[in-house]
Design an enzyme around this catalytic site. Structure first.
Site, PDB file in Angstrom:
ATOM      1  N   THR A 197     -43.067 -27.394  -4.781  1.00 38.75           N
ATOM      2  CA  THR A 197     -44.035 -27.520  -5.861  1.00 38.75           C
ATOM      3  C   THR A 197     -44.081 -28.936  -6.414  1.00 38.75           C
ATOM      4  O   THR A 197     -45.140 -29.410  -6.845  1.00 38.75           O
ATOM      5  CB  THR A 197     -43.690 -26.540  -7.000  1.00 38.75           C
ATOM      6  OG1 THR A 197     -43.763 -25.202  -6.499  1.00 38.75           O
ATOM      7  CG2 THR A 197     -44.643 -26.669  -8.173  1.00 38.75           C
ATOM      8  N   ASP A 209     -37.926 -22.171  -5.211  1.00 34.99           N
ATOM      9  CA  ASP A 209     -37.666 -20.778  -4.853  1.00 34.99           C
ATOM     10  C   ASP A 209     -36.291 -20.584  -4.241  1.00 34.99           C
ATOM     11  O   ASP A 209     -35.592 -19.612  -4.550  1.00 34.99           O
ATOM     12  CB  ASP A 209     -38.744 -20.264  -3.895  1.00 34.99           C
ATOM     13  CG  ASP A 209     -40.013 -19.843  -4.617  1.00 34.99           C
ATOM     14  OD1 ASP A 209     -40.039 -19.943  -5.860  1.00 34.99           O
ATOM     15  OD2 ASP A 209     -40.969 -19.426  -3.948  1.00 34.99           O
TER      16      ASP A 209
END
Length: 325
Positions: A19, A100
């Protein structure tokens, strides 16, 4: 006035996607975006003052969404980071990574890298194109920590949202917020803000040079299953058919299992599968019970990493391994 370039530490930034390098279709998009869309040069260009903290060598190692990270990815990343640290001209490494699975990659590197130099993992919860991206400041903070003289010898660190967390205890605890990471059992190892770093702790378990593991240590197949009300014991029995050498049981409470689940776990153990008990709660310490080792304060995901290494290295005394690392 910035420091003369010759006096600055020399850091390598290794980009892997995530991200922090994400790009959305509009500035309002914080969840709809493509991870790893920006390359490392553009990431660095978005951080004013980076070159005032350290001399930077940047390279693009991968451009993945970290949900797609694999054990093979861990091994190849560790080999590259180790090579950079060993080659000279590099006083520390910062790895940009998706959030994640950042905690798993960080703990793996913490166990296999052979160095006293700082290694810092950093990510972001908002893509680089969002209205208020957290990535640029997180990256500046990560470089600031890696450049700090007291960062050495602490193993792998995780830096987000002004916190410095140890790799063994760092966990993603929220799905969306910028303050998504914490160390529920150990607390933060330090903090960083406006160029200042303050330290509050030291790793309490063996890491880096104090482990028998390296990037070339084989990783045995290990699965994770969770306990819940009415869960089917058939899923536990199916683990043996996958070829797994180990199972981490993310049990309820203190790593407990229902009567049916416990019977199936006992069958796996008799068949030669190593079962380690952990907790699904997110914090707490799980001890050995019923002939099965306990993960201590490791999360199920971290326990899997350590068990993969221990079994891959052919180590016995699994409980001793978990107590030590």
């Amino acid at each position: 006035m910035s420091k003369p370039a010759m006096s600055l530490p020399r850091l390598c930034i290794v980009a892997t996607g995530g991200t922090i390098a994400g790009a959305g279709v509009r500035p309002q998009a914080t969840m709809a975006y493509a991870a790893g869309a920006l390359d490392v040069d553009e990431l660095c260009a978005r951080v004013p003052g980076l070159d005032e903290v350290a001399g930077i060598q940047a390279e693009q190692f991968a451009a993945i969404d970290s949900k797609n990270a694999t054990p093979a990815f861990w091994q190849s990343l560790a080999a590259r980071v180790q090579a950079l640290l060993d080659a000279g001209g590099c006083d520390g490494v910062v790895v940009t990574h998706g959030t994640d699975t950042l905690e798993e990659t960080a703990y793996y590197l913490h166990l296999v890298l052979k160095t006293d130099k700082p290694v810092v993992l950093v990510g972001a919860m908002r893509p680089a194109t969002a209205l208020s991206p957290d990535g640029p400041l997180n990256l500046l903070d990560a470089v600031t920590v890696a450049a700090h003289p007291q960062a050495a010898g602490r193993g792998v660190l995780v830096v987000l949202n002004h916190q410095v967390l140890g790799a063994r205890d760092a966990a993603k605890t929220n799905a969306n917020r910028p303050d998504a990471f914490a160390s529920p059992n150990a607390g933060a190892m330090g903090w960083v803000q406006d160029g200042r770093v303050a330290w509050m702790g030291w790793p309490g378990h063996g890491h880096t040079r104090a482990t028998p593991f390296t990037a070339s240590t084989p990783l045995a197949p290990v699965e994770v299953l969770a306990g819940y009300a009415g869960g089917s014991a058939a899923l536990i029995r199916a683990v043996g058919a996958t070829g797994a050498k180990g199972l981490v049981w993310a049990g309820t409470g203190n790593g407990s299992a229902s009567a049916d689940a416990q019977e199936a776990l006992d069958e796996l153990v008799r068949d030669g599968v190593v079962v380690v008990r952990a907790t699904r709660t997110g914090s707490g310490c799980v001890a050995a019970s019923g002939g099965m080792p306990g993960a201590g304060t490791l999360s199920p995901w971290k326990a899997r990493v350590l068990l993969m290494l221990a079994l891959g290295a052919g180590m016995g005394g699994v409980q001793d391994v978990f107590d030590t690392y």
